[in-house]
Scaffold this active site. Structure first.
Site, mmCIF file in Angstrom:
data_model
loop_
_atom_site.group_PDB
_atom_site.id
_atom_site.type_symbol
_atom_site.label_atom_id
_atom_site.label_comp_id
_atom_site.label_asym_id
_atom_site.label_seq_id
_atom_site.Cartn_x
_atom_site.Cartn_y
_atom_site.Cartn_z
ATOM 1 N N ASP A 18 14.691 -6.272 8.071
ATOM 2 C CA ASP A 18 13.717 -6.126 9.143
ATOM 3 C C ASP A 18 14.114 -6.871 10.406
ATOM 4 O O ASP A 18 13.443 -6.816 11.419
ATOM 5 C CB ASP A 18 12.326 -6.570 8.681
ATOM 6 C CG ASP A 18 12.322 -8.017 8.226
ATOM 7 O OD1 ASP A 18 13.273 -8.745 8.540
ATOM 8 O OD2 ASP A 18 11.359 -8.420 7.548
ATOM 9 N N CYS A 30 -7.690 -9.900 45.860
ATOM 10 C CA CYS A 30 -8.864 -9.890 46.733
ATOM 11 C C CYS A 30 -8.452 -9.750 48.199
ATOM 12 O O CYS A 30 -7.271 -9.727 48.525
ATOM 13 C CB CYS A 30 -9.651 -11.183 46.566
ATOM 14 S SG CYS A 30 -8.641 -12.605 46.969
ATOM 15 N N ASP A 88 16.012 -11.687 8.057
ATOM 16 C CA ASP A 88 17.364 -11.325 7.631
ATOM 17 C C ASP A 88 18.406 -11.533 8.721
ATOM 18 O O ASP A 88 19.552 -11.149 8.540
ATOM 19 C CB ASP A 88 17.391 -9.838 7.215
ATOM 20 C CG ASP A 88 16.314 -9.535 6.210
ATOM 21 O OD1 ASP A 88 16.109 -10.368 5.331
ATOM 22 O OD2 ASP A 88 15.694 -8.472 6.326
ATOM 23 N N CYS A 131 -6.074 -12.294 49.655
ATOM 24 C CA CYS A 131 -4.658 -12.070 49.293
ATOM 25 C C CYS A 131 -4.031 -11.128 50.310
ATOM 26 O O CYS A 131 -2.889 -11.317 50.730
ATOM 27 C CB CYS A 131 -4.529 -11.442 47.910
ATOM 28 S SG CYS A 131 -5.162 -12.464 46.600
ATOM 29 N N ASP A 171 17.359 -4.807 1.793
ATOM 30 C CA ASP A 171 16.262 -5.720 1.519
ATOM 31 C C ASP A 171 15.137 -4.852 0.946
ATOM 32 O O ASP A 171 14.970 -3.718 1.373
ATOM 33 C CB ASP A 171 15.851 -6.365 2.850
ATOM 34 C CG ASP A 171 14.768 -7.382 2.659
ATOM 35 O OD1 ASP A 171 14.842 -8.112 1.664
ATOM 36 O OD2 ASP A 171 13.855 -7.449 3.503
#
Lengths: 117, 770
Positions: free
Chosen positions: B655, B40, B659, B43, B456
């Site tokens: 993944d 704003c 693992d 700021c 896997d």
């Protein structure tokens, strides 16, 4: 001939001493203004002393256009950085145990040592 | 070849002029910073005031729409950043150079350096070649008369000017290294050419100090060697440029600008100015500038440049988009979730760069040798000269000078030093192009040796997106009632099978109920209470452990498993209630990829937490004979160790989440990324696309790279091991052969060029047809 042979052997001894046995003084990394200049096939300064177990930062300024000078490797710390031409590059180092750590270019023609103590 | 080459002041200036880059970035004048967190007008005031407090600041003006602040004055950028941060905002300098700009600047600087080398080479060869031709056609290179002395003096001075103009960098580099107690390629060239020139000048000025037969001049050698080595350096520079093509292509994927919506206006801004949570528009045909999440619109995005996956991916609200990919069909709005160095593309570039500069263990011996090489060659040159002086035929002095010079010139530590990094550079880049991210040189080398690959099942061989296929009621009231209870149990779980059940319940419009006393039992299932009922859901093992009788349904469950479906048991208050079967389709190309791996002699082992029947069905479909079912996540590591005990070099593919320990334990851990998710820290190699062909590609490119490194190392070793003694004259007593320093110079110049060229052959590498 004897003198030539003695001179030859002395030359060999000199090579061994100058390149392998002589230990140049280290420059202490105690202020942030220290810049390691990469130029003319060398790092200047090439031996740097820093405190053990403290993070530190090295600043490199590459002034050498040769592609060999582009990469900076610190193999033990798994750091590899590309140095831009004519611009300072900061390399952050993690806290290190006491010992000597080599830094060099890709082909090891530019060589330097970090002495951590 | 080495370029441990210095840059004199003029050259530096020249390069700077050509690259338009000042030596040190000026802090004077106007500079711009990007400010994050300003929302704003107040700021703006706060930030501007904070900046004005910094000494040296003459003015500060903030543009709220663009979130940038322009500062006038003589002030350090970091001081401005600190002041803004102290005021409670984040800031960074605009023009913090992008990868693209840095690459462009590097190329400019290299072009300038190349032109300089070619200029120096031309001058050196303009003198060297005529002298060389003169000596070859039998011209007199010795000094016997005063007029000859005068002529050779002039030639000597011309050679000196060549040494200064074309070879100054060698001599300055050698001297600087010498002062630092180190020696490099410059040392050898400077010593070799310097010795030849000095000796020749001694012959010119004081012919009396050398025997008659040894009054030979070697000016042509000095000029030719300098010219040839400059030529070698220039050609090597060109060849090296090609080794980084892959990274250039990746950097080239980055968009330069982005269209963001701020304060209801669409603004085209530089990519560096995009902030987190900015709403960005991507129109058809545009590159996605930063990572984000689609908030409006629908499109198809081509991600092939990152994942190697040729089919465009459909994206709608809630889907992730990745920087560097290409928006094909629709216009979308997305919220920036990762910007700057945090985008997947920036991380990929960073990872590839790091890997390209890491060395596999095979290169370590060459590294050790490189460290001692130059002084050893200098010692060999001295020994060689002494041997000729002591035992050589007349003119022994000339022979001694020629052999020492030739030894110094022919030795090439750079071919050794370049052998490994050049191949790694090309190999890792090539892998990245195929969607394979290799973490470091060690992983690259190990991947080439893999003998066994553990896969896997879920998400690796199968799609990892299972669907509910059957609900078999035993005592349950209805499918919906069962599904609602089970979905309630699984609603907090991230397991793919749980997600399938929750999704299926959502599709049927079933709302989850409140769950209490939830307990996840790793590798078995879950238990919890709903409305005072105790519920169990999981595999047969879970039922056995709770003494639940499943006999009535065993045959049905087995039939489901044979169909590669995973039957899961549901019990209420100690009574079996139903079976829910979930199937996870096998990826289309898993069969072909596994066949490809097996064809390369790799033993394939499948691990799964699933029941034996499902595991067997999947294994049979994809052609795997070794598989282990009902493996708990922690047992995967044990299986890897077991294989290692059988002397297998084990690759493990998973993944990257469940693992992680097994991936870390394996010799090489492969993580199958979902799309472009590269935040998989535990893997040595990340496959950006889901296909198992990535595995075969990774192994193939690793093998090709290692083969290339071996060729390079072999060539470099043989070259030096054979070249140095030959130059010293070991063949002279037997065959009367002694190498000319000029030939040595040419051989040296082209030895490292050969290494780089051989590494470049890897660019032609193509993974086997899928």
């Amino acid at each position: 001939m004897l003198l030539i042979n003695i001179a030859g052997v002395a030359l060999i001894a000199l090579i061994v001493w100058w390149f392998w046995l002589y230990k140049a003084r280290e420059v202490a990394l105690d202020d942030d203004d220290l810049v390691i200049v990469v130029e003319n096939g060398t790092y200047t300064p090439a031996r740097i002393r820093l405190a053990a177990n403290q993070a530190a930062e090295l600043h490199f300024l590459r002034k050498d256009a040769s592609p060999c000078s582009e990469m900076l490797l610190l193999p033990e710390l798994e750091i590899s950085e590309s140095l831009p031409m004519n611009k300072s590059k900061s390399i952050k180092l993690p806290p290190m145990a006491e010992g000597e750590y080599d830094f060099h270019c890709q082909m090891q023609m530019y060589r330097g040592v970090l002495k951590v103590e | 070849m080495n370029g441990a080459v210095n840059h004199d002041h003029e050259d530096q200036q020249h390069a700077e002029e050509e690259s338009d880059t000042p030596a040190v970035k000026s802090m004077v004048g106007q500079q711009e910073l990007i400010v994050e967190g300003a929302i704003c007008g107040s700021c703006v005031t706060k930030i501007e005031n904070a900046i004005r407090q910094v000494p040296g600041v003459m003015g500060a003006e903030m543009n709220l729409a663009q979130r940038t602040v322009s500062v006038t004055g003589e002030v350090d950028t970091q001081a401005l950043v600190n002041a803004i941060e102290k005021a409670g905002y984040n800031a960074k300098a605009v023009g913090a150079q992008s990868e693209d700009d840095a690459m462009e600047e590097k190329e400019k600087s290299e072009r300038a350096y190349y032109r300089r080398l070619m200029r120096e080479m031309t001058i050196a060869l303009l003198l060297g070649v005529p002298l060389m031709v003169y000596s070859i056609i039998g011209g007199e290179m010795t000094i016997t008369t005063d007029s000859e002395r005068l002529v050779w003096l002039i030639v000597g001075l011309l050679t000196l000017s060549v040494m200064v103009f074309s070879g100054k960098h060698f001599y300055v580099g050698a001297w600087q290294s010498f002062k630092n107690h180190s020696a490099n390629m410059d040392t050898l060239i400077a010593l070799g050419t310097g010795t030849a020139w000095l000796y020749s000048m001694v012959v010119v000025f004081a012919p009396g100090v050398v025997p008659d037969m040894a009054r030979h001049v070697y000016f042509e050698a000095t000029a030719m060697i300098i010219g040839l080595i400059d030529l070698g350096l220039a050609l090597e520079l060109k060849a090296r440029g090609r080794t980084s093509e892959a990274i250039k292509r990746l950097i080239g994927l980055q968009a330069k600008t982005a269209r963001v919506i701020r304060d209801d206006k669409e603004l085209d801004i530089a990519i560096e100015q995009v902030l987190l949570n900015d709403i960005v528009r991507a129109r058809p045909g545009e590159k996605i500038p930063v990572d984000g999440e689609v908030v409006e619109g629908h499109t198809a995005i081509d991600e092939s440049m990152l994942t190697g996956e040729p089919m465009p991916v459909e994206k709608g609200e809630g889907d992730e988009v990745v920087a560097g990919t290409l928006n094909k069909t629709g216009s979308i709005l997305f919220r920036a979730t990762r910007v700057g160095k945090d985008t997947a593309l920036a991380q990929i570039i960073n990872m590839v760069k790091r890997a390209q500069n890491s060395k596999p263990p095979i290169g370590r011996l060459a590294d050790i040798i490189s460290g001692y090489f130059v002084p050893v060659v200098m010692i060999i040159a001295v020994v060689s000269a002494l041997a000729w002086l002591n035992f050589g035929p007349d003119p022994a002095v000339a022979f001694a000078i020629v052999s020492a010079t030739t030894v110094l010139i022919i030795a090439c530590p750079c071919a050794l030093g370049l052998a490994t990094p050049m191949s790694v550079m090309v190999g890792v880049g090539k892998a990245a192009e195929a969607g394979v991210l290799i973490r470091n040189g060690e992983a690259l080398q190990m991947a080439s040796k893999i003998t066994a690959m553990v896969l896997d099942k879920t998400g690796t061989i199968t799609q990892g997106a299972p669907k509910v296929t059957d609900i078999v009621l035993v005592a349950g009231e209805s499918e919906d009632a069962v599904l609602q209870l089970v979905a309630s149990l699984e609603s907090g779980s991230e397991h793919p099978l749980a997600l399938a059940i929750v999704e299926s319940a959502e599709e049927r419009g079933l709302k989850p109920e409140k769950v209490s006393n939830f307990n996840a039992i790793a590798g078995h299932g879950v238990e919890a209470d709903i409305d005072g009922k105790h519920l169990l859901f999981g595999n047969e093992k879970l039922m056995r452990e709770h003494n639940i009788d499943c006999r009535s349904i065993v045959e049905k469950a087995q039939n489901l498993a044979v169909e590669a479906k995973t039957p899961m048991y549901f019990a209420v208050n100690g009574q079996l209630n139903a079976i829910i079967a979930v199937a996870d389709p096998i990826k289309e190309d898993s069969v072909a990829a596994i066949k490809r791996l097996q064809h390369n002699g790799i033993r394939i082992i499948m691990l799964t937490g699933d029941n034996r029947g499902t595991a067997q069905a999947v294994a049979e479909r994809v052609g795997i004979t070794e598989y282990f079912a009902e493996v708990l996540p922690q047992d995967k590591t044990e299986k890897v160790v077991e294989l290692q005990m059988q002397d297998e070099i084990v690759g493990m593919t998973g993944d990257g989440i469940n693992d992680a320990p097994a991936l870390a334990m394996a010799n090489v851990g492969f993580a199958i990324g979902t799309g472009t998710d590269v935040a998989i820290e535990s893997a040595d190699i990340t496959l950006m696309r889901g296909s198992l062909h990535g595995l075969a590609d990774a192994i193939a490119v690793s093998k090709a790279t290692l083969r290339n490194i071996k060729q390079n190392l072999f060539g470099a070793f043989i070259y030096n091991v054979a070249g140095v003694p030959f130059a010293a004259g070991v063949l002279y007593p037997f065959f009367g052969l002694l190498l000319s320093p000029v030939i040595a110079g040419a051989a040296m110049a082209f030895s490292s060029l050969t290494v780089v060229t051989n590494a470049n052959r890897l660019r032609l590498f193509k993974a086997q047809e899928h």
